[in-house]
Design a protein around this motif. Structure first.
Motif, mmCIF file in Angstrom:
data_model
loop_
_atom_site.group_PDB
_atom_site.id
_atom_site.type_symbol
_atom_site.label_atom_id
_atom_site.label_comp_id
_atom_site.label_asym_id
_atom_site.label_seq_id
_atom_site.Cartn_x
_atom_site.Cartn_y
_atom_site.Cartn_z
ATOM 1 N N ARG A 213 -2.722 -2.366 -4.903
ATOM 2 C CA ARG A 213 -2.406 -3.059 -3.658
ATOM 3 C C ARG A 213 -2.867 -4.512 -3.696
ATOM 4 N N GLU A 214 -4.026 -4.755 -4.315
ATOM 5 C CA GLU A 214 -4.546 -6.124 -4.391
ATOM 6 C C GLU A 214 -3.650 -7.008 -5.262
ATOM 7 N N VAL A 215 -3.213 -6.472 -6.403
ATOM 8 C CA VAL A 215 -2.312 -7.230 -7.276
ATOM 9 C C VAL A 215 -1.004 -7.523 -6.548
ATOM 10 N N LYS A 216 -0.485 -6.540 -5.846
ATOM 11 C CA LYS A 216 0.754 -6.724 -5.083
ATOM 12 C C LYS A 216 0.569 -7.830 -4.036
ATOM 13 N N ALA A 217 -0.567 -7.836 -3.360
ATOM 14 C CA ALA A 217 -0.810 -8.828 -2.316
ATOM 15 C C ALA A 217 -0.903 -10.235 -2.887
ATOM 16 N N VAL A 218 -1.481 -10.366 -4.095
ATOM 17 C CA VAL A 218 -1.588 -11.682 -4.716
ATOM 18 C C VAL A 218 -0.223 -12.182 -5.174
ATOM 19 N N CYS A 219 0.533 -11.325 -5.818
ATOM 20 C CA CYS A 219 1.827 -11.734 -6.399
ATOM 21 C C CYS A 219 2.953 -11.758 -5.376
ATOM 22 N N ASP A 220 2.830 -10.972 -4.322
ATOM 23 C CA ASP A 220 3.924 -10.855 -3.348
ATOM 24 C C ASP A 220 3.320 -10.724 -1.954
ATOM 25 N N PRO A 221 2.696 -11.788 -1.450
ATOM 26 C CA PRO A 221 1.967 -11.678 -0.164
ATOM 27 C C PRO A 221 2.855 -11.313 1.017
ATOM 28 N N ASP A 222 4.130 -11.646 0.956
ATOM 29 C CA ASP A 222 5.039 -11.330 2.061
ATOM 30 C C ASP A 222 5.739 -9.982 1.884
ATOM 31 N N ASP A 223 5.374 -9.254 0.816
ATOM 32 C CA ASP A 223 5.927 -7.915 0.566
ATOM 33 C C ASP A 223 7.460 -7.922 0.544
ATOM 34 N N ILE A 224 7.989 -8.871 -0.231
ATOM 35 C CA ILE A 224 9.443 -9.013 -0.333
ATOM 36 C C ILE A 224 9.996 -8.200 -1.497
ATOM 37 N N LEU A 225 9.248 -8.173 -2.597
ATOM 38 C CA LEU A 225 9.757 -7.555 -3.822
ATOM 39 C C LEU A 225 9.482 -6.056 -3.826
ATOM 40 N N ASN A 226 10.541 -5.274 -3.743
ATOM 41 C CA ASN A 226 10.438 -3.808 -3.796
ATOM 42 C C ASN A 226 9.345 -3.255 -2.885
ATOM 43 N N PRO A 227 9.458 -3.477 -1.586
ATOM 44 C CA PRO A 227 8.436 -2.926 -0.679
ATOM 45 C C PRO A 227 8.479 -1.401 -0.655
ATOM 46 N N GLY A 228 7.328 -0.797 -0.463
ATOM 47 C CA GLY A 228 7.268 0.649 -0.291
ATOM 48 C C GLY A 228 7.408 1.441 -1.571
ATOM 49 N N ILE A 229 7.056 0.845 -2.706
ATOM 50 C CA ILE A 229 7.224 1.556 -3.969
ATOM 51 C C ILE A 229 5.877 2.054 -4.499
ATOM 52 N N ILE A 230 5.036 1.164 -5.017
ATOM 53 C CA ILE A 230 3.749 1.560 -5.595
ATOM 54 C C ILE A 230 2.616 1.331 -4.591
ATOM 55 N N ALA A 231 2.555 0.132 -4.057
ATOM 56 C CA ALA A 231 1.555 -0.175 -3.036
ATOM 57 C C ALA A 231 2.107 0.223 -1.666
ATOM 58 N N ASP A 232 1.320 1.043 -0.952
ATOM 59 C CA ASP A 232 1.764 1.550 0.358
ATOM 60 C C ASP A 232 3.165 2.167 0.262
ATOM 61 N N PRO A 233 3.314 3.192 -0.578
ATOM 62 C CA PRO A 233 4.659 3.778 -0.800
ATOM 63 C C PRO A 233 5.174 4.526 0.423
ATOM 64 N N VAL A 234 6.491 4.525 0.547
ATOM 65 C CA VAL A 234 7.139 5.304 1.606
ATOM 66 C C VAL A 234 7.180 6.759 1.179
ATOM 67 N N ALA A 235 7.546 7.632 2.089
ATOM 68 C CA ALA A 235 7.638 9.056 1.789
ATOM 69 C C ALA A 235 8.744 9.311 0.773
ATOM 70 N N ILE A 236 8.535 10.301 -0.077
ATOM 71 C CA ILE A 236 9.520 10.559 -1.145
ATOM 72 C C ILE A 236 10.842 11.075 -0.587
ATOM 73 N N THR A 237 10.855 11.503 0.668
ATOM 74 C CA THR A 237 12.110 11.982 1.265
ATOM 75 C C THR A 237 12.828 10.893 2.055
ATOM 76 N N ASP A 238 12.223 9.699 2.136
ATOM 77 C CA ASP A 238 12.914 8.590 2.801
ATOM 78 C C ASP A 238 14.017 8.051 1.898
ATOM 79 N N ASP A 239 15.113 7.691 2.498
ATOM 80 C CA ASP A 239 16.204 6.997 1.787
ATOM 81 C C ASP A 239 16.857 7.843 0.706
ATOM 82 N N LEU A 240 16.773 9.161 0.795
ATOM 83 C CA LEU A 240 17.448 10.004 -0.200
ATOM 84 C C LEU A 240 18.958 9.937 0.022
ATOM 85 N N ARG A 241 19.675 9.548 -1.003
ATOM 86 C CA ARG A 241 21.133 9.411 -0.882
ATOM 87 C C ARG A 241 21.841 10.740 -0.590
#
Length: 572
Positions: A213-241
């Protein structure tokens, strides 16, 4: 496959330094290839195999040691490069093949978990037990030498029913928990991604997750790049096609392999990506090879159709302009139906989409002007009309017409002055074939150039999404074709001198009540207007080949003069 996995540690030890690959392959995947009618090299007895490839100076001894260490039911040495390529191709297509080798669709998700190779056999037995315990099936295969297992699983997803993802969640959590006992990894080859991010606490401690999470915050402070993946991940059942709602489509085609469901058919594509390979040994996908734009690939088109039916990025359904754009360059060549390991058949889907756009949604449909010809008739009407033209198109008569076209071409060449430049496509392609068709029909030559460009304009309507300007231009071309043809046919109809051509036979059939006037006219337009330009494209391609390869033209000329076709001229 668990028994095969038990042998992996011994194989790795027996061929250290020269074992370059050790891949597991389940027999059910090979059975699917055979069921398609594709050739599969002979394989040893068994329900699964390890493909062990060796290289280096110690190959002979390494092979001997591998056979001894493996203690397999049967073995076979494959030293023919062609057979090796065929077997590796099956393995490379594993993801697509495994996705359709079960009675119901199979999905990724638990896609590439890995354990130390010495634990692979035990892990596979636990994995099979977990599948059975959740009422699931899957076919494991993968990089057994690295302890990495791929598997597509028949999760019971239902479109429009998010609750159907419950089994998926339970199984994924149980597998991640069991995998921890082997000190394995959720993602042995690919990224953890959206579908496994929530499970990372089962593999990493809280200190590691906090660092992520700390690395993500340094490199992407606005959480633009692939949000909800590794740092603060969304539920695995979200967005299932697979559980997104799908627009119901009453299919005009049977789509027998997908129970008549267009949504299920287009979701066969799981993104394997064979269609976007920079080089191919098959057909798929010629439009992508030409443009390099993924929108023009089988995968790109499948994704657009998925979005159109799921109502995700495209809100206009199958009538959305993006659908027409994606399908416009599809040649309907059926290359994907044989080359795509997932069994995507974009030519069939394109036909269904065009049916939905034109017949169901009522968008203007091109070429209805030929509804009264054999092109648009089914039996018995097709048979009735075909019988009236059959005797003009027997193999013997076609030979006569071909010789006549040859004679017209020679006459055109004889009229050329030394050094004179000729329009090969028109003067040596269009004109000779049009003159031949005029002889068959017993029709006047007419305005050949006008007819050629009228047909050209009329054909523009076949674009997937023609604009108003194309509609107007195509209509003008079609009107010219019909007006010219009708004028000549009416003159023939009113003539007191009987003709001897195919048109005269069609008019006689009309007089007997066997054809309608519209059937006579449309059939004549089809033959009279396209009889020259269509064959001329093939002739023009031959001229282009001769221009690029003058050696072939010289050889062709020699063989024609001698009357003995050479192997070179036959290839030309």
């Amino acid at each position: 496959m668990a028994d095969a996995a038990d042998a992996v540690p011994a194989l790795l030890a027996a061929a250290t330094g020269c074992l370059v690959a050790c891949e597991g392959m389940d027999s059910r995947i090979v059975d699917l290839v055979r069921a398609k009618g594709s050739a599969v090299p002979d394989l040893p007895r068994g329900n699964g195999w390890l493909f062990a490839e060796v290289a280096g100076e110690d190959v002979t001894d390494a092979l001997r040691r591998l056979v001894a260490a493996g203690a397999a039911l049967d073995t076979r040495l494959v030293d023919d490069p062609r057979e090796a390529v065929a077997l590796w191709r099956i393995r490379e297509d594993g993801a697509g093949l495994a996705g359709r080798s079960l009675p119901t669709p199979a999905y990724g998700g638990w896609e590439d978990a890995a354990v130390p190779p010495e634990h692979l056999g035990a892990w596979l037995r636990d994995f099979e037990e977990l599948l059975r315990g959740h009422g699931l099936q899957g076919i494991p295969y993968g990089h057994f030498g690295d302890g990495c297992v791929h598997c597509r699983i028949d999760f019971p997803f239902r479109p429009g029913d998010p609750a159907s993802a419950g089994v998926f969640r339970d199984f994924m959590t149980a597998c991640a928990t069991r995998l921890r006992d082997y000190r394995g990894t959720l993602s042995g080859e690919h990224g953890d991604g959206r579908v496994r991010g929530e499970l990372l606490p089962l593999m990493y401690d809280e200190t590691s997750l906090a660092l992520f999470r700390e690395v993500k915050a340094v490199c992407d402070p606005d959480d633009i790049l692939n949000p909800g993946i590794i740092a603060d991940p969304v539920a695995i059942t979200d967005d299932l096609r697979p559980v997104r709602p799908q627009a119901p489509v009453r299919s005009g085609l049977r789509l027998v392999h997908d129970a008549g469901d267009l949504g299920a058919a287009v979701h066969r594509c799981t993104g394997v990506g064979k269609c976007v390979a920079p080089k191919t040994t098959g057909v798929m996908c010629p439009s992508y090879l030409a443009t390099g734009d993924e929108r023009d690939s089988t995968r790109g088109r499948a994704r657009v159709l998925q979005e159109a039916l799921d109502g995700g990025l495209l809100q206009g359904g199958l009538q959305d302009p993006a659908v027409a754009d994606a399908l416009d360059l599809c040649l309907a060549c059926k290359g994907c139906s044989s080359d795509c390991p997932s069994g995507v058949d974009m030519a069939t889907y394109k036909s269904e989409v065009l049916h939905q756009r034109h017949d169901v949604a009522g968008l203007r449909r091109p070429w209805t002007a030929f509804d009264n010809t054999v092109l648009s008739k089914d039996a018995p009407e097709h048979t009735r009309m075909r019988r009236l033209t059959n005797r003009w198109l027997t193999p013997k008569m076609i030979g006569t017409w071909a010789r006549l076209t040859h004679d017209f071409t020679v006459e055109a060449l004889d009229r050329l002055a030394p050094g004179e430049v000729v329009d090969a496509h028109f003067d040596l392609g269009v004109m000779p074939t049009h003159l031949t068709m005029c002889r068959i029909l017993d029709m006047p030559v007419g305005d050949v150039e006008g007819m050629f460009w009228a047909l050209w304009d009329a054909m523009l309507i076949n674009a997937t999404a023609p604009g108003e300007d194309i509609h107007a231009r195509s209509l003008a071309g079609m009107n010219f074709m019909f007006a010219e043809t009708e004028r000549y046919v009416r003159e023939k109809q009113s003539s007191e001198e009987p003709g001897t051509g195919l048109v005269d036979e069609l008019l006689a059939a009309q007089a007997r009540g066997e054809l309608t006037w519209r059937e006579v006219l449309e059939t004549t337009v089809l033959l009279y207007m396209s009889g020259g330009p269509n064959p001329a494209y093939l002739i023009g391609a031959g001229f282009k080949l001769f221009a690029v390869r003058p050696d072939l033209m010289r050889e062709f000329g020699r063989s024609r003069r001698s009357g003995t076709p050479s192997s070179t001229s036959c290839r030309a």
